[in-house]
Design an enzyme around this catalytic site. Sequence first.
Site, PDB file in Angstrom:
ATOM      1  N   ILE A 232       0.716  -1.104  -0.023  1.00 44.52           N
ATOM      2  CA  ILE A 232       0.012   0.184  -0.015  1.00 44.52           C
ATOM      3  C   ILE A 232       0.978   1.305   0.055  1.00 44.52           C
ATOM      4  O   ILE A 232       0.493   2.430   0.013  1.00 44.52           O
ATOM      5  CB  ILE A 232      -0.916  -0.024   1.216  1.00 44.52           C
ATOM      6  CG1 ILE A 232      -2.181   0.679   1.177  1.00 44.52           C
ATOM      7  CG2 ILE A 232      -0.226   0.051   2.646  1.00 44.52           C
ATOM      8  CD1 ILE A 232      -3.369   0.411   0.341  1.00 44.52           C
ATOM      9  N   ARG A 234       4.500   2.310  -1.841  1.00 45.49           N
ATOM     10  CA  ARG A 234       5.085   2.605  -3.221  1.00 45.49           C
ATOM     11  C   ARG A 234       5.433   1.338  -4.055  1.00 45.49           C
ATOM     12  O   ARG A 234       6.401   0.377  -3.472  1.00 45.49           O
ATOM     13  CB  ARG A 234       6.144   3.713  -2.971  1.00 45.49           C
ATOM     14  CG  ARG A 234       5.852   4.936  -2.783  1.00 45.49           C
ATOM     15  CD  ARG A 234       5.234   5.652  -3.788  1.00 45.49           C
ATOM     16  NE  ARG A 234       4.712   6.954  -3.653  1.00 45.49           N
ATOM     17  CZ  ARG A 234       3.228   7.372  -3.116  1.00 45.49           C
ATOM     18  NH1 ARG A 234       2.472   6.277  -2.963  1.00 45.49           N
ATOM     19  NH2 ARG A 234       3.207   8.611  -2.676  1.00 45.49           N
ATOM     20  N   ASP A 258      -1.864  -2.352  -4.150  1.00 48.90           N
ATOM     21  CA  ASP A 258      -2.467  -1.074  -4.698  1.00 48.90           C
ATOM     22  C   ASP A 258      -1.581  -0.334  -5.366  1.00 48.90           C
ATOM     23  O   ASP A 258      -1.810   0.907  -5.961  1.00 48.90           O
ATOM     24  CB  ASP A 258      -3.035  -0.300  -3.440  1.00 48.90           C
ATOM     25  CG  ASP A 258      -3.749   0.813  -3.596  1.00 48.90           C
ATOM     26  OD1 ASP A 258      -4.452   0.794  -4.465  1.00 48.90           O
ATOM     27  OD2 ASP A 258      -3.471   1.880  -2.999  1.00 48.90           O
ATOM     28  N   GLU A 263       3.423   3.338 -12.547  1.00 52.69           N
ATOM     29  CA  GLU A 263       1.751   3.660 -12.707  1.00 52.69           C
ATOM     30  C   GLU A 263       1.544   4.694 -13.811  1.00 52.69           C
ATOM     31  O   GLU A 263       2.168   5.358 -13.960  1.00 52.69           O
ATOM     32  CB  GLU A 263       1.171   4.183 -11.488  1.00 52.69           C
ATOM     33  CG  GLU A 263       1.160   2.989 -10.221  1.00 52.69           C
ATOM     34  CD  GLU A 263       0.952   3.911  -8.977  1.00 52.69           C
ATOM     35  OE1 GLU A 263       0.600   4.724  -8.855  1.00 52.69           O
ATOM     36  OE2 GLU A 263       1.141   2.866  -7.969  1.00 52.69           O
ATOM     37  N   HIS A 281      -4.246   1.942  -7.286  1.00 56.81           N
ATOM     38  CA  HIS A 281      -3.883   3.170  -6.367  1.00 56.81           C
ATOM     39  C   HIS A 281      -4.969   3.642  -5.798  1.00 56.81           C
ATOM     40  O   HIS A 281      -4.988   5.017  -5.935  1.00 56.81           O
ATOM     41  CB  HIS A 281      -2.666   4.084  -6.896  1.00 56.81           C
ATOM     42  CG  HIS A 281      -1.796   4.774  -6.033  1.00 56.81           C
ATOM     43  ND1 HIS A 281      -0.517   5.272  -6.348  1.00 56.81           N
ATOM     44  CD2 HIS A 281      -2.255   5.428  -4.961  1.00 56.81           C
ATOM     45  CE1 HIS A 281      -0.119   5.961  -5.410  1.00 56.81           C
ATOM     46  NE2 HIS A 281      -0.952   5.821  -4.363  1.00 56.81           N
ATOM     47  N   GLY A 283      -5.627   3.746  -2.455  1.00 51.49           N
ATOM     48  CA  GLY A 283      -5.610   3.852  -0.954  1.00 51.49           C
ATOM     49  C   GLY A 283      -6.242   4.860  -0.036  1.00 51.49           C
ATOM     50  O   GLY A 283      -7.157   4.553   0.625  1.00 51.49           O
TER      51      GLY A 283
HETATM   52  C1  8YV Z   1      -2.200   9.723  -3.526  1.00 48.72           C
HETATM   53  C2  8YV Z   1      -0.522   8.546  -2.023  1.00 48.72           C
HETATM   54  O1  8YV Z   1      -3.031   8.956  -4.244  1.00 48.72           O
HETATM   55  O2  8YV Z   1      -0.669  10.047  -0.174  1.00 48.72           O
HETATM   56  C3  8YV Z   1       0.094   9.419  -0.875  1.00 48.72           C
HETATM   57  O3  8YV Z   1       1.350   9.257  -0.798  1.00 48.72           O
HETATM   58  O4  8YV Z   1       0.195   7.701  -2.527  1.00 48.72           O
HETATM   59  C4  8YV Z   1      -2.006   8.796  -2.297  1.00 48.72           C
HETATM   60  O5  8YV Z   1      -2.627   9.279  -1.052  1.00 48.72           O
HETATM   61  C5  8YV Z   1      -1.174  10.263  -4.320  1.00 48.72           C
HETATM   62  O6  8YV Z   1      -0.350  11.010  -3.333  1.00 48.72           O
HETATM   63  C6  8YV Z   1      -1.846  11.395  -5.414  1.00 48.72           C
HETATM   64  O7  8YV Z   1      -2.100  10.725  -6.505  1.00 48.72           O
END
Ligand code: 8YV
Length: 334
Positions: A232, A234, A258, A263, A281, A283
């Site tokens: 969840i 990277r 996720d 991506e 993605h 989350g």
């Molecule tokens: C977001 C995320 O989807 O906060 C993060 O680090 O991976 C996610 O909440 C992303 O940053 C924006 O697309």
Amino acid sequence: MAPAEAVTILIPGRLHEHAVARVERAFDVIRAPRADAALLSPADRGRIRGIAAMAHIDAAFIDALPNLEIIANFGVGYDSVDAAHAGRKGVVVTNTPDVLTEEVADTAVGLLINAVRELPKAEGWLRAGKWKSAGPYPFTRGTLRERTVGIFGMGRIGLAIARRLEAFGLPIAYHNRRRVEGVGYAYHASLLELARNVDTLICVAPGGAATEKAVDAEVLAALGPRGVFVNIGRGSTVDEEALAAALANGTILAAGLDVFADEPNVPEALLKAENASLLPHVGSASQHTRRAMADLMADNLESWFSGKGALTPVAETRHLGSLAGGTTPVAGAL
Ligand code: 8YV
């Protein structure tokens, strides 16, 4: 905040529409397709004092903006921003912690259950009419029962996942760059040692050079044939080729993912893996939480340009001044 027309903020690329509206209400805004200095006139480069983005911001781009003071990142993970370089140049970087913690933890638990109990596949079975034509969905090999969970990255989100899984009756252990004060779960000094002591690994670690492909063939093999891997954090943290191989040859039982290294391109070998539950993605992607993230991003810019400091500066730039009372993140965790 009263409009500060003199302050110009750059929004490179796509951004949450509520974030755009808030930034446009308070500042002069320049939009660009991406963070590339060649797309901006010299005059605009000189005017820009802040960036609001969920885009890749590298050292060269920071260097190209002589009056840049702040980069407000949409997301808790900020591996897309060269924060160390920003910190050295006196540019503060902010992220959006806390407001997405519970949402992401909910998603992680859902993904884990999907992976072990095959719920998306079972739903597909029903929708395809197979319940009627072929009978009940086969019993799943996977279960949450009798599992031991390892969390890689025991920050705010890791802790929120751990609390949920504790309530499910599962023992928890973790690996983090450092042992986390006040956290009683078993600590393992290396990821491999953690993997050897659990059968379920949940990755909540940030991206970047320090974690690049940390979850590799050896770590996956250490989880064993009952092993389940959930990511969840990277995608860059995982050797995706090794993961696809581990799923295909039974080195581990299942995965729930996720996030992916490139991506929205998901490797063909993972798309083919029947024992992987894959999400695009999502989350933090509820309307509620994304709006809260947008607000925190805009609040950071408004606070900074009112002379009150950043609300949630990242570790690499905390020396540049923040509001007292901001939360202190755990090093090496989201
Ligand atoms: C977001 C995320 O989807 O906060 C993060 O680090 O991976 C996610 O909440 C992303 O940053 C924006 O697309």
